[in-house]
Design a protein around this motif. Structure first.
Motif, PDB file in Angstrom:
ATOM      1  N   LEU A 145       0.798  -1.234   0.015  1.00 25.99           N
ATOM      2  CA  LEU A 145       0.014  -0.041   0.081  1.00 25.99           C
ATOM      3  C   LEU A 145       0.950   1.030  -0.084  1.00 25.99           C
ATOM      4  CD1 LEU A 145      -2.651   1.255   0.162  1.00 25.99           C
ATOM      5  CD2 LEU A 145      -2.659   0.958   2.463  1.00 25.99           C
ATOM      6  N   ARG A 146       1.888   1.373   0.969  1.00 23.12           N
ATOM      7  CA  ARG A 146       2.634   2.383   1.067  1.00 23.12           C
ATOM      8  C   ARG A 146       3.538   2.575  -0.308  1.00 23.12           C
ATOM      9  NH1 ARG A 146       3.758   2.622   6.760  1.00 23.12           N
ATOM     10  NH2 ARG A 146       2.035   3.917   7.050  1.00 23.12           N
ATOM     11  N   SER A 147       3.882   1.477  -0.801  1.00 23.34           N
ATOM     12  CA  SER A 147       4.797   1.748  -2.165  1.00 23.34           C
ATOM     13  C   SER A 147       3.859   1.979  -3.347  1.00 23.34           C
ATOM     14  CB  SER A 147       5.545   0.594  -2.407  1.00 23.34           C
ATOM     15  OG  SER A 147       4.879  -0.812  -2.830  1.00 23.34           O
ATOM     16  N   SER A 148       2.709   1.785  -3.145  1.00 20.27           N
ATOM     17  CA  SER A 148       1.601   2.311  -4.425  1.00 20.27           C
ATOM     18  C   SER A 148       1.329   3.705  -4.560  1.00 20.27           C
ATOM     19  CB  SER A 148       0.383   1.236  -4.068  1.00 20.27           C
ATOM     20  OG  SER A 148      -0.581   1.824  -3.289  1.00 20.27           O
ATOM     21  N   VAL A 175       2.065  12.872 -19.636  1.00 19.54           N
ATOM     22  CA  VAL A 175       2.872  12.772 -18.351  1.00 19.54           C
ATOM     23  C   VAL A 175       4.180  13.503 -18.642  1.00 19.54           C
ATOM     24  CG1 VAL A 175       3.958  11.594 -16.562  1.00 19.54           C
ATOM     25  CG2 VAL A 175       1.745  10.573 -17.609  1.00 19.54           C
ATOM     26  N   VAL A 176       4.370  14.630 -17.667  1.00 19.42           N
ATOM     27  CA  VAL A 176       5.611  15.384 -17.691  1.00 19.42           C
ATOM     28  C   VAL A 176       6.585  15.006 -16.280  1.00 19.42           C
ATOM     29  CG1 VAL A 176       4.687  17.436 -19.122  1.00 19.42           C
ATOM     30  CG2 VAL A 176       4.583  17.542 -16.557  1.00 19.42           C
ATOM     31  N   LYS A 177       6.062  14.557 -15.514  1.00 21.50           N
ATOM     32  CA  LYS A 177       6.723  14.250 -13.934  1.00 21.50           C
ATOM     33  C   LYS A 177       5.960  12.925 -13.445  1.00 21.50           C
ATOM     34  CE  LYS A 177       9.485  15.992 -10.446  1.00 21.50           C
ATOM     35  NZ  LYS A 177       9.641  17.095  -9.987  1.00 21.50           N
ATOM     36  N   LYS A 178       6.795  11.911 -12.924  1.00 18.11           N
ATOM     37  CA  LYS A 178       6.084  10.716 -12.248  1.00 18.11           C
ATOM     38  C   LYS A 178       7.197  10.694 -11.075  1.00 18.11           C
ATOM     39  CE  LYS A 178       6.920   7.028 -14.501  1.00 18.11           C
ATOM     40  NZ  LYS A 178       7.011   5.789 -15.170  1.00 18.11           N
ATOM     41  N   ILE A 179       6.588  10.493  -9.963  1.00 16.21           N
ATOM     42  CA  ILE A 179       7.491  10.338  -8.622  1.00 16.21           C
ATOM     43  C   ILE A 179       6.593   9.196  -7.767  1.00 16.21           C
ATOM     44  CG2 ILE A 179       8.248  11.295  -6.428  1.00 16.21           C
ATOM     45  CD1 ILE A 179       9.847  12.613  -9.073  1.00 16.21           C
ATOM     46  N   GLY A 180       7.432   8.409  -7.061  1.00 21.21           N
ATOM     47  CA  GLY A 180       6.809   7.884  -6.045  1.00 21.21           C
ATOM     48  C   GLY A 180       6.670   6.227  -6.384  1.00 21.21           C
ATOM     49  N   PHE A 181       6.849   5.761  -7.572  1.00 19.07           N
ATOM     50  CA  PHE A 181       6.394   4.627  -8.006  1.00 19.07           C
ATOM     51  C   PHE A 181       7.890   3.899  -8.254  1.00 19.07           C
ATOM     52  CE2 PHE A 181       3.146   7.268  -9.698  1.00 19.07           C
ATOM     53  CZ  PHE A 181       1.933   6.949  -8.701  1.00 19.07           C
ATOM     54  N   ASN A 182       8.963   4.055  -7.599  1.00 23.55           N
ATOM     55  CA  ASN A 182      10.136   3.397  -7.796  1.00 23.55           C
ATOM     56  C   ASN A 182      10.205   1.800  -7.092  1.00 23.55           C
ATOM     57  OD1 ASN A 182      12.763   2.890  -7.833  1.00 23.55           O
ATOM     58  ND2 ASN A 182      13.371   4.602  -6.607  1.00 23.55           N
ATOM     59  N   ARG A 183      10.275   0.956  -7.912  1.00 24.74           N
ATOM     60  CA  ARG A 183      10.459  -0.488  -7.628  1.00 24.74           C
ATOM     61  C   ARG A 183      11.822  -0.857  -7.044  1.00 24.74           C
ATOM     62  NH1 ARG A 183       7.084   0.540 -11.000  1.00 24.74           N
ATOM     63  NH2 ARG A 183       7.542   0.103 -13.051  1.00 24.74           N
ATOM     64  N   HIS A 184      13.154   0.169  -7.436  1.00 26.54           N
ATOM     65  CA  HIS A 184      14.402  -0.369  -7.098  1.00 26.54           C
ATOM     66  C   HIS A 184      14.383  -0.389  -5.517  1.00 26.54           C
ATOM     67  CE1 HIS A 184      15.412   0.458 -11.298  1.00 26.54           C
ATOM     68  NE2 HIS A 184      14.667   1.616 -11.241  1.00 26.54           N
ATOM     69  N   GLY A 236       0.254   1.022  -8.311  1.00 20.58           N
ATOM     70  CA  GLY A 236       0.290   2.620  -8.240  1.00 20.58           C
ATOM     71  C   GLY A 236       0.534   3.399  -9.498  1.00 20.58           C
ATOM     72  N   GLU A 237       1.555   2.902 -10.199  1.00 21.83           N
ATOM     73  CA  GLU A 237       1.837   3.624 -11.272  1.00 21.83           C
ATOM     74  C   GLU A 237       1.091   3.337 -12.479  1.00 21.83           C
ATOM     75  OE1 GLU A 237       5.769   3.949 -14.556  1.00 21.83           O
ATOM     76  OE2 GLU A 237       5.989   2.388 -12.854  1.00 21.83           O
ATOM     77  N   VAL A 271      -2.647  12.080  -7.423  1.00 25.52           N
ATOM     78  CA  VAL A 271      -1.944  11.487  -6.438  1.00 25.52           C
ATOM     79  C   VAL A 271      -2.573  10.452  -6.183  1.00 25.52           C
ATOM     80  CG1 VAL A 271      -1.162  11.649  -3.975  1.00 25.52           C
ATOM     81  CG2 VAL A 271      -1.344  13.927  -5.276  1.00 25.52           C
ATOM     82  N   VAL A 272      -2.047   9.078  -6.178  1.00 29.32           N
ATOM     83  CA  VAL A 272      -2.993   7.823  -5.917  1.00 29.32           C
ATOM     84  C   VAL A 272      -2.310   7.052  -5.052  1.00 29.32           C
ATOM     85  CG1 VAL A 272      -3.340   7.918  -8.517  1.00 29.32           C
ATOM     86  CG2 VAL A 272      -1.556   6.668  -7.753  1.00 29.32           C
ATOM     87  N   ALA A 273      -3.059   6.226  -4.467  1.00 29.27           N
ATOM     88  CA  ALA A 273      -2.563   4.987  -3.642  1.00 29.27           C
ATOM     89  C   ALA A 273      -3.144   3.843  -4.387  1.00 29.27           C
ATOM     90  CB  ALA A 273      -3.396   5.055  -2.033  1.00 29.27           C
ATOM     91  N   GLY A 274      -2.436   3.096  -5.053  1.00 29.42           N
ATOM     92  CA  GLY A 274      -2.920   2.122  -6.143  1.00 29.42           C
ATOM     93  C   GLY A 274      -3.530   0.590  -5.777  1.00 29.42           C
ATOM     94  N   MET A 275      -3.228   0.596  -4.524  1.00 24.65           N
ATOM     95  CA  MET A 275      -3.571  -1.050  -3.942  1.00 24.65           C
ATOM     96  C   MET A 275      -5.280  -0.716  -4.044  1.00 24.65           C
ATOM     97  SD  MET A 275      -1.090  -2.580  -4.373  1.00 24.65           S
ATOM     98  CE  MET A 275      -1.797  -4.089  -3.774  1.00 24.65           C
ATOM     99  N   ASN A 276      -5.904  -1.942  -4.505  1.00 29.61           N
ATOM    100  CA  ASN A 276      -7.328  -1.697  -4.532  1.00 29.61           C
ATOM    101  C   ASN A 276      -7.880  -1.704  -2.932  1.00 29.61           C
ATOM    102  OD1 ASN A 276      -6.701  -4.686  -3.639  1.00 29.61           O
ATOM    103  ND2 ASN A 276      -8.122  -5.355  -5.344  1.00 29.61           N
TER     104      ASN A 276
END
Length: 152
Positions: free
Chosen positions: A55-58, A69-78, A91-92, A111-116
Motif C-alpha cells: 500500500l505504501r509503495s503504491s 505525463v511530464v513528471k512521475k514520482i513515487g513508483f520506484n521499484r528499485h 500505483g503507477e 496523487v494515488v494509492a494504487g492498491m485496491n
C-alpha cells in the motif's frame, strides 16, 4: 502620412513565448512541490499496519500537461523486495490510467494509492490519502493566488 512600425512581430512573439515558458515553469515547480508534499504526508502519516509495504509503495504522483505525463514520482521499484514491487506497479498503473483520461489544454496533479484495498483501509478509520487530499485542497488555492499575483 502613414504609421510605420518600429518593432519586429517575431520579437514580440518570442517575448510572449519566453514569458509563457517562465509561467509554465513556475506552475510545474509548484505542482511538483505539492505532489511531493502529498506523498510525504501519505507515507509519513498512514498509521495502518504496513505488513507487505504494497500500500505504501503504491503511493505516488504524476503531473500531466495536455494529456502527457511530464513528471512521475513515487513508483520506484528499485530496492524493493519482489513482493513489494506489486504496490509500486499497481500505483503507477492506476496513475497512468487516470493520466490518459485528463483533458488536453490543462494541467493535472494526480496523487494515488494504487492498491485496491486502500479504500477499505480508509473506511476502517486509517489515513491513506485523506490527509494528503486535505493538504492539496488547502495549499493549491494559495499557489494559484500567488501565481496570479506573479503574472498580473
Amino acid at each position: 502620412m502613414g504609421l510605420k512600425p518600429e518593432f519586429n512581430l517575431g520579437e514580440i512573439r518570442a517575448q510572449f513565448h519566453k514569458y509563457t515558458e517562465k509561467v509554465e515553469s513556475i506552475l510545474l515547480m509548484n505542482l511538483s512541490y505539492l505532489g511531493e508534499q502529498a506523498v510525504i504526508e501519505a507515507r509519513n502519516n498512514g498509521r495502518y499496519k504496513n505488513i507487505t509495504n504494497n500500500l505504501r509503495s503504491s503511493i505516488g504522483y504524476l503531473i500531466v500537461k495536455d494529456g502527457s505525463v511530464v513528471k512521475k514520482i513515487g513508483f520506484n521499484r528499485h530496492g524493493l523486495a519482489e513482493y513489494n514491487k506489486q504496490g509500486a506497479e499497481k500505483g503507477e498503473s492506476l496513475a497512468l490510467k487516470l493520466a490518459a483520461e485528463q483533458p488536453k489544454n490543462s494541467y493535472s496533479l494526480i496523487v494515488v494509492a494504487g492498491m485496491n484495498y486502500a479504500v477499505y483501509v480508509e473506511s476502517k478509520g486509517y489515513n491513506v490519502l485523506t490527509s494528503s487530499e486535505e493538504l492539496v485542497r488547502r495549499e493549491l488555492p494559495k499557489m494559484v493566488t500567488n501565481l496570479n499575483k506573479l503574472i498580473s
